[in-house]
Scaffold this active site. Structure first.
Site, PDB file in Angstrom:
ATOM      1  N   LEU A 446       0.859  -1.173   0.000  1.00 32.60           N
ATOM      2  CA  LEU A 446       0.000   0.000   0.000  1.00 32.60           C
ATOM      3  C   LEU A 446       0.904   1.235   0.000  1.00 32.60           C
ATOM      4  O   LEU A 446       1.135   1.866   1.029  1.00 32.60           O
ATOM      5  CB  LEU A 446      -0.923  -0.019   1.223  1.00 32.60           C
ATOM      6  CG  LEU A 446      -2.194   0.820   1.148  1.00 32.60           C
ATOM      7  CD1 LEU A 446      -3.231   0.315   2.131  1.00 32.60           C
ATOM      8  CD2 LEU A 446      -1.908   2.288   1.390  1.00 32.60           C
ATOM      9  N   ALA A 447       1.427   1.542  -1.166  1.00 30.56           N
ATOM     10  CA  ALA A 447       2.393   2.630  -1.298  1.00 30.56           C
ATOM     11  C   ALA A 447       2.395   3.083  -2.755  1.00 30.56           C
ATOM     12  O   ALA A 447       2.896   2.375  -3.630  1.00 30.56           O
ATOM     13  CB  ALA A 447       3.789   2.162  -0.876  1.00 30.56           C
ATOM     14  N   GLU A 448       1.816   4.256  -3.001  1.00 28.21           N
ATOM     15  CA  GLU A 448       1.594   4.692  -4.376  1.00 28.21           C
ATOM     16  C   GLU A 448       2.895   4.986  -5.116  1.00 28.21           C
ATOM     17  O   GLU A 448       3.033   4.667  -6.308  1.00 28.21           O
ATOM     18  CB  GLU A 448       0.670   5.914  -4.387  1.00 28.21           C
ATOM     19  CG  GLU A 448      -0.776   5.607  -4.046  1.00 28.21           C
ATOM     20  CD  GLU A 448      -1.052   5.365  -2.563  1.00 28.21           C
ATOM     21  OE1 GLU A 448      -2.137   4.870  -2.219  1.00 28.21           O
ATOM     22  OE2 GLU A 448      -0.151   5.682  -1.745  1.00 28.21           O
ATOM     23  N   GLN A 470      -5.477   3.039  -6.572  1.00 32.25           N
ATOM     24  CA  GLN A 470      -6.837   2.680  -6.204  1.00 32.25           C
ATOM     25  C   GLN A 470      -7.807   3.861  -6.233  1.00 32.25           C
ATOM     26  O   GLN A 470      -8.936   3.740  -6.705  1.00 32.25           O
ATOM     27  CB  GLN A 470      -6.819   2.041  -4.817  1.00 32.25           C
ATOM     28  CG  GLN A 470      -8.012   1.208  -4.483  1.00 32.25           C
ATOM     29  CD  GLN A 470      -7.725   0.336  -3.274  1.00 32.25           C
ATOM     30  OE1 GLN A 470      -7.872   0.781  -2.140  1.00 32.25           O
ATOM     31  NE2 GLN A 470      -7.304  -0.899  -3.510  1.00 32.25           N
ATOM     32  N   PHE A 471      -7.359   4.998  -5.736  1.00 28.77           N
ATOM     33  CA  PHE A 471      -8.177   6.205  -5.753  1.00 28.77           C
ATOM     34  C   PHE A 471      -7.321   7.405  -6.134  1.00 28.77           C
ATOM     35  O   PHE A 471      -6.211   7.573  -5.616  1.00 28.77           O
ATOM     36  CB  PHE A 471      -8.816   6.464  -4.380  1.00 28.77           C
ATOM     37  CG  PHE A 471      -9.823   5.434  -3.976  1.00 28.77           C
ATOM     38  CD1 PHE A 471     -11.128   5.486  -4.449  1.00 28.77           C
ATOM     39  CD2 PHE A 471      -9.473   4.405  -3.110  1.00 28.77           C
ATOM     40  CE1 PHE A 471     -12.056   4.531  -4.072  1.00 28.77           C
ATOM     41  CE2 PHE A 471     -10.398   3.449  -2.730  1.00 28.77           C
ATOM     42  CZ  PHE A 471     -11.703   3.506  -3.218  1.00 28.77           C
ATOM     43  N   ASP A 473      -7.664  10.280  -5.187  1.00 31.19           N
ATOM     44  CA  ASP A 473      -7.462  11.086  -3.987  1.00 31.19           C
ATOM     45  C   ASP A 473      -6.156  10.749  -3.268  1.00 31.19           C
ATOM     46  O   ASP A 473      -5.649  11.555  -2.478  1.00 31.19           O
ATOM     47  CB  ASP A 473      -8.627  10.865  -3.024  1.00 31.19           C
ATOM     48  CG  ASP A 473      -9.963  10.822  -3.741  1.00 31.19           C
ATOM     49  OD1 ASP A 473     -10.782  11.729  -3.542  1.00 31.19           O
ATOM     50  OD2 ASP A 473     -10.194   9.855  -4.501  1.00 31.19           O
ATOM     51  N   ILE A 475      -3.279   9.555  -4.906  1.00 27.54           N
ATOM     52  CA  ILE A 475      -2.192   9.408  -5.872  1.00 27.54           C
ATOM     53  C   ILE A 475      -0.984  10.271  -5.525  1.00 27.54           C
ATOM     54  O   ILE A 475       0.108  10.080  -6.052  1.00 27.54           O
ATOM     55  CB  ILE A 475      -2.702   9.753  -7.298  1.00 27.54           C
ATOM     56  CG1 ILE A 475      -1.785   9.116  -8.359  1.00 27.54           C
ATOM     57  CG2 ILE A 475      -2.831  11.266  -7.487  1.00 27.54           C
ATOM     58  CD1 ILE A 475      -2.360   9.212  -9.773  1.00 27.54           C
ATOM     59  N   PRO A 477       1.307  10.661  -3.119  1.00 26.32           N
ATOM     60  CA  PRO A 477       2.652  10.160  -2.810  1.00 26.32           C
ATOM     61  C   PRO A 477       3.450   9.762  -4.051  1.00 26.32           C
ATOM     62  O   PRO A 477       4.678   9.738  -4.014  1.00 26.32           O
ATOM     63  CB  PRO A 477       2.384   8.941  -1.912  1.00 26.32           C
ATOM     64  CG  PRO A 477       1.075   9.247  -1.270  1.00 26.32           C
ATOM     65  CD  PRO A 477       0.277   9.948  -2.329  1.00 26.32           C
ATOM     66  N   HIS A 517     -12.977  10.784  -1.429  1.00 24.14           N
ATOM     67  CA  HIS A 517     -13.306   9.818  -2.471  1.00 24.14           C
ATOM     68  C   HIS A 517     -14.057  10.496  -3.612  1.00 24.14           C
ATOM     69  O   HIS A 517     -14.792   9.837  -4.356  1.00 24.14           O
ATOM     70  CB  HIS A 517     -14.143   8.661  -1.908  1.00 24.14           C
ATOM     71  CG  HIS A 517     -13.390   7.778  -0.978  1.00 24.14           C
ATOM     72  ND1 HIS A 517     -13.216   8.076   0.352  1.00 24.14           N
ATOM     73  CD2 HIS A 517     -12.742   6.607  -1.180  1.00 24.14           C
ATOM     74  CE1 HIS A 517     -12.499   7.126   0.930  1.00 24.14           C
ATOM     75  NE2 HIS A 517     -12.199   6.221   0.026  1.00 24.14           N
TER      76      HIS A 517
END
Length: 717
Positions: A446-448, A470-471, A473, A475, A477, A517
């Site tokens: 879990l690390a953009e 995933q979202f 919102d 993005i 990072p 979201h």
């Protein structure tokens, strides 16, 4: 320099040693030792020459590799140019020389010459890059190279897992990534170590620790003052500390680290203690923060002093022989300087070259099969047709990899077939892992930034990553990797390297998703040259545009509106495996004569509903244009419509101020002013955040009534 060929004491991690000890520094011949000194001396003298040229205002920037020469040469001796891969940083002059870059090529970079193989004069000096030597282009942001290097090493793993027939994957190739000690404070360093150890990737890190990050000492950057101690708990990470000013010790340590990675035991990290005898750069003066005694202590360790003294003491060379070597290098650098200063600069006309692929144009007819769909089955949703496109493309091209958060059916393969599988939080990638295997479809941490950085490295090696954030919102990072790396890669390397990554991400409101979201903000990506930005409004367009995105050679931000995923009004039949829509081709969804409405995404349907309503009421005739792609956008279609109707409204779901709609409106005002019968108007969200309560969301986002009022108002002019 130690008087023995034995390496200085190194702290070892708990990771096991290489199975077979490689040849050691004791086996180096006289010629190899003399050559090593020649490279080290050449590196230092090039720094000195550039400093002189900068003070003469004949070059414009200088940052040196002084003090890092011994570990750099040792690393170059332990690795294989054109065979291994290299993600370096600006102090690696000696390493690049050892790999085969010439003094002339470095000076071409310093003067900004058109023939510069590093960047064609597009980047500052010491931003190394050499396609023939597998030195990927270096950039200025600190730490962005780590995840790309992990992606490069991951490419070796994936190629082996899928039995890819490609000569570049040798089976034991290694990726080297280098850094200063200060940059290990960046989060992407830790993300990269996490993935490298988790996947047991063949990547070797060198931390060239000169004690300072510009003026900030290591104890301020690194808890406890030692990065190798901090990372010691990562499983399988082979760690060695070494005096990086000692060539022989450094060579022995690098041999062991590289062999550990070649044997596929996992990643290795070499923590090399070096010195920085010059200031950080010519924009810095270390006397303001380093006392004389500290600088004198560094001088006593300088490898350009200690190593030639050792060569003489061991009988490898006489003082006269070493002086003759230095004289020859000085003459070579003088001749290379004259050559570089005489080289022509890049022409002004060359500026746009390499922003996008010069070979594959996704706006061309090659990508236009829209008029010949091969329909099958009944109407289905955007989710289904996006999934179908990826299935088609993955079957067509084995180099396509799909990864991100939750995109796999399962992470624990033993559960495949026992559970339904996840396949993304919206099920867009459902079934892809089951069909194509876990080597091609897999979950990421879990690390953009991890997702995008690794994708860039994989793309360097010829893979086609189609990754999911995933979202929208969340993005941000990854924005450093997207803006400073992905978008610029081709241009800043003068077309030597490219990163044709597709980033799929969900965005938008109208779902009661509240502030985190419901975000849009496409202008943050359309403002970046080098990126293609796509935003389909219906299932058919989503299928065709995604196929174009995957087959083109530019990086693409593919925006998928969550509200549109399963709407009944935008369903379509499956159009076949070769259905493509070119970028920059808008779609006129409703012809009209009085007003032009330009929009995209979820506001398309609202614009159409309002236009049909007022037409039924005898109101103005509205032409509704769906842009479909935001960068590029179809100026020709929009301008032709505006010239016909004389009135135009630009509508976006994003907030009004500073947004994408303002750019379109300004362009229309510039190019179509003589045809306008009314001011260019805009529809957008309020300049606030989207709330959770329906009353708050409805008041913030454009609604059908918003469009009705705008149509009726503009015809009053």
């Amino acid at each position: 320099m130690a008087t023995s060929t034995r390496p200085s004491r190194a702290r070892k991690s708990e990771a096991s040693e290489p199975a077979e000890a490689p040849a050691s520094a004791a086996a180096l011949t006289r010629d190899q030792l003399i050559h090593a000194y020649r490279v080290m001396y050449t590196s230092r003298k090039l720094d000195d020459k550039e400093i002189q040229l900068k003070r003469q205002n004949r070059i414009f920037f200088q940052i040196s590799g002084a003090g890092h020469e011994a570990i750099g040469v040792a690393a170059g001796m332990a690795l294989r140019p054109t065979y291994d891969w290299f993600y370096l940083y600006y102090r690696d002059r000696a390493l690049c020389l050892q790999l085969g870059m010439t003094p002339a090529e470095m000076l071409y970079s310093a003067v900004g010459a058109a023939v510069d193989p590093n960047s064609g004069g597009r980047q500052m000096p010491s931003h190394w890059g050499h396609k023939a030597l597998n030195i990927t282009t270096v950039s200025s942001p600190t730490g962005t190279q780590f995840l790309q290097a992990v992606g490069s090493a991951e490419a070796t793993l994936r190629a082996q897992q899928i039995d890819l027939a490609d000569d570049q994957f040798k089976g034991d190739d290694v990726t080297l990534v280098t850094t200063g000690d200060g940059t290990t404070s960046e989060g992407e360093f830790w993300e990269s170590i996490n993935s490298a150890t988790n996947l047991k990737l063949p990547v070797v890190y060198i931390v060239e620790d000169n004690g300072y990050a510009i003026s900030v000492p290591v104890e301020v950057n690194t808890a406890g003052g030692s990065i190798s101690k901090l990372v010691s708990s990562f499983p399988g990470l082979y760690i060695q500390e070494v005096d990086g000013c000692d060539l022989l010790a450094s060579y022995d340590v690098m041999l062991r680290a590289v062999q550990y990675a070649r044997e596929r035991k996992g990643p290795a990290l070499v923590h090399a203690k070096v010195i920085r005898p010059y200031s950080h750069s010519l924009s810095d003066d270390e006397v303001f923060y380093r006392p004389p005694e500290e600088r004198d202590a560094d001088a006593a360790r300088d490898p350009l002093t200690t190593f030639p003294a050792w060569l003489q003491a061991q009988g490898h060379a006489t003082a006269d022989e070493l002086q003759a070597l230095r004289d020859a290098v000085d003459a070579e650098i003088l001749a290379a300087t004259d050559d570089a200063l005489a080289q022509p600069m890049p022409t002004p006309e060359s500026v746009p070259f390499g922003v996008y692929s010069p070979d594959v144009d996704p706006t061309s007819e090659r990508f236009d099969t829209e008029d010949d769909p091969q329909y099958e089955g009944g109407p289905t949703t955007m989710v289904d047709l996006l999934n179908a496109c990826m299935r088609d493309e993955m079957a067509r091209d084995e180099r396509i990899l799909v990864f991100g958060e939750d995109v796999a059916d399962v992470s624990r393969e033993q559960y495949l077939g026992k559970v339904k599988g996840k396949g993304g939080v919206f099920k867009v990638t459902h079934g892809l892992q089951t069909k194509f295997g876990s080597a091609r479809v897999y979950n990421s941490p879990l690390a953009e930034a991890n997702i995008v950085g690794r994708a860039i490295g994989l793309a360097h090696r010829g893979f086609k990553p189609v990754v999911e954030i995933q979202f929208f919102d969340y993005i941000w990072p990854a924005f450093m990797q997207i803006r400073d790396e992905l978008a610029t890669m081709r241009w800043r390397s003068n077309n030597a390297f490219s990163s044709p990554v597709v980033i799929r991400t969900t965005y938008g409101g109208y779902i009661r998703g509240a502030i985190y979201h419901s975000q849009t903000g496409a202008s943050l990506f359309t403002h970046n040259p080098g990126l293609r930005v796509v935003c389909p409004s219906n299932a058919l367009d989503a299928n065709g545009l995604l196929r174009t995105a995957i087959r083109c050679e530019d990086p693409v931000i593919f925006l998928e509106h969550k509200h549109l995923y399963r709407q009944t009004y935008n369903k379509a039949q499956y159009p076949g495996p070769n259905f493509m829509i070119p970028f920059g081709k808008a779609n006129i969804l409703r012809a009209g004569t009085d007003v032009t409405l330009v929009t995209y995404g979820a506001t398309v349907q609202r614009a159409l509903v309002a236009a049909n309503q007022i037409a039924e009421e005898g109101g103005p005739s509205v032409e509704v244009i769906d842009l479909r792609t935001l960068a590029p956008w179809d100026k020709e279609t929009v301008y032709a419509s505006v010239k016909k109707t004389g009135r135009v409204i630009m509508a976006t779901e994003d907030s009004l101020s500073w947004g994408y709609g303002a750019e379109i409106a300004a362009s229309i005002a510039d190019e179509c002013f003589a045809w306008l019968d009314a001011p260019v108007k805009r529809i957008a969200s309020q300049d606030v955040f989207v709330g959770y309560a329906p009353s708050l969301e409805d008041a913030t986002l454009p609604q059908v009534e918003t469009f009705r009022n705008a149509y009726l108002d503009i015809v009053k002019f």
